[in-house]
Design a protein around this motif. Sequence first.
Motif, PDB file in Angstrom:
ATOM      1  N   UNK A 151       0.884  -1.169   0.000  1.00  0.00           N
ATOM      2  CA  UNK A 151       0.000   0.000   0.000  1.00  0.00           C
ATOM      3  C   UNK A 151       0.919   1.216   0.000  1.00  0.00           C
ATOM      4  N   UNK A 152       0.732   2.095  -0.970  1.00  0.00           N
ATOM      5  CA  UNK A 152       1.683   3.191  -1.168  1.00  0.00           C
ATOM      6  C   UNK A 152       0.937   4.521  -1.281  1.00  0.00           C
ATOM      7  N   UNK A 153       1.434   5.526  -0.597  1.00  0.00           N
ATOM      8  CA  UNK A 153       0.947   6.887  -0.818  1.00  0.00           C
ATOM      9  C   UNK A 153       1.758   7.465  -1.973  1.00  0.00           C
ATOM     10  N   UNK A 154       1.076   7.706  -3.099  1.00  0.00           N
ATOM     11  CA  UNK A 154       1.751   8.256  -4.280  1.00  0.00           C
ATOM     12  C   UNK A 154       1.509   9.762  -4.254  1.00  0.00           C
ATOM     13  N   UNK A 264      -4.637   1.118   5.874  1.00  0.00           N
ATOM     14  CA  UNK A 264      -3.768   1.892   4.978  1.00  0.00           C
ATOM     15  C   UNK A 264      -4.388   3.239   4.634  1.00  0.00           C
ATOM     16  N   UNK A 265      -5.681   3.227   4.320  1.00  0.00           N
ATOM     17  CA  UNK A 265      -6.361   4.488   3.973  1.00  0.00           C
ATOM     18  C   UNK A 265      -6.421   5.424   5.182  1.00  0.00           C
ATOM     19  N   UNK A 270      -4.419  10.333   7.911  1.00  0.00           N
ATOM     20  CA  UNK A 270      -3.766  10.955   9.074  1.00  0.00           C
ATOM     21  C   UNK A 270      -2.541  11.746   8.651  1.00  0.00           C
ATOM     22  N   UNK A 271      -1.806  11.203   7.693  1.00  0.00           N
ATOM     23  CA  UNK A 271      -0.515  11.794   7.341  1.00  0.00           C
ATOM     24  C   UNK A 271      -0.604  12.813   6.212  1.00  0.00           C
ATOM     25  N   UNK A 272      -1.450  12.506   5.201  1.00  0.00           N
ATOM     26  CA  UNK A 272      -1.411  13.303   3.968  1.00  0.00           C
ATOM     27  C   UNK A 272      -2.751  13.915   3.575  1.00  0.00           C
ATOM     28  N   UNK A 273      -3.789  13.737   4.365  1.00  0.00           N
ATOM     29  CA  UNK A 273      -5.117  14.239   3.984  1.00  0.00           C
ATOM     30  C   UNK A 273      -5.839  13.257   3.085  1.00  0.00           C
ATOM     31  N   UNK A 274      -6.931  13.722   2.449  1.00  0.00           N
ATOM     32  CA  UNK A 274      -7.746  12.820   1.630  1.00  0.00           C
ATOM     33  C   UNK A 274      -7.029  12.421   0.349  1.00  0.00           C
TER      34      UNK A 274
END
Length: 363
Positions: A151-154, A264-265, A270-274
């Motif tokens: 699961x990756x925040x791009x 993950x979502x 929490x970290x990067x917003x929606x």
Amino acid sequence: MAGEAPVRVLGIETTCDETAAAVVERAADGSGRILANVVRSQIAEHVPYGGVVPEIAARAHVELLDGIIAQAMTEAGIGFAELSAVAAAAGPGLIGGVIVGLTTAKAIALVADRPLIAVNHLEAHALTPRLTDRLAFPYCLFLASGGHTQIVAVRGVGDNVRLGTTVDDALGEAFDKVAKMLGLPYPGGPEVERAAARGDAARFAFPRPMLGRDDANFSLSGLKTAVRNEAAKLGEPTPQDIDDLCAGFQAAALESVADRLKVGLRLFRDEFGDPRALVAAGGVAANAALRAVLERVAEEAGTPLVVPPPKLCTDNGAMIAWAGAERLAAGLVDSLNVAPRARWPLDGNVSVPAKFAHTRAAF
Ligand code: KG4
Ligand code: ZN
């Protein structure tokens, strides 16, 4: 590079068992167009062994790649001189194949006097929805293939944060291993899905790995062992036994996936917003039962679901060419000295918030 002219990039993919080349055009407004996308799967070569044999894959890439690049260039209707850059997947993957693709890209870049772009194969999967759907950053990627489950925040080109990963088997690998132990052919994912659709998921009580944990990691080897143990108890399983085992396995794996994605979502928010969307990529995204799970998770999270078409979800050259074009537009090119990498974590080059640092331990 804010130039008005579109860029055209040749992309080469040889990290596993697909030999692929494509030409993609990226306009200054960020829209993309595939001019050619040629993929030659080596599955037939590996079927007798029940899985990918690295040495056979590397030799097949050597034999096939020139012809596939020539075909892609012909279909695109351009010559090397009309390319803006040459991109190749420089890892992660089976090192023999990576060397074949990257060395070929270097030779073309040198002869055509064009910049070389060393693409991270995982980033290519991650950027595909920007080609297919013009998706804006940031978004949450679920990448599930035979080699990866992440699961990756791009957040941008070259700006990815891994929120979760598998601590043992990849999801597709678990499908393949379950298929193999039940005597189903390779690749096992589609076979297990078909059997599961006929089976009774409630007959066997399999564990739901990692359920309820507050990190977003995956674990699949315990579930795989549980399937093996139940199958061993049955002795010679009947077709009905096989269908029920597959149904039980798939239900357990997908319940775990749903739970891990919810976490993950939550970490993403929490970290990067929606996130702009939940995106799925990798061969396992072809699984219809997984698709239903993703739709439910996305809906519950109030996030659109984006799944690129199957031939752009599995390994292909267009995703490498597109990632190359995105990097070129961001002014990121590589020298001809760049090395192939068997391992190359997606977030290897950016700082990672301390709370996610543990995800670097695996893969
Ligand atoms: O992305 P991909 O084509 O190649 C790499 O692994 O990089 O993914 C292949 C994986 C295999 O493990 C295959 O069994 C799995 O994706 N797969 C599936 C399905 N179709 C392919 N797994 C579950 N259900 C499917 N329908
Ligand atoms: Zn892949």
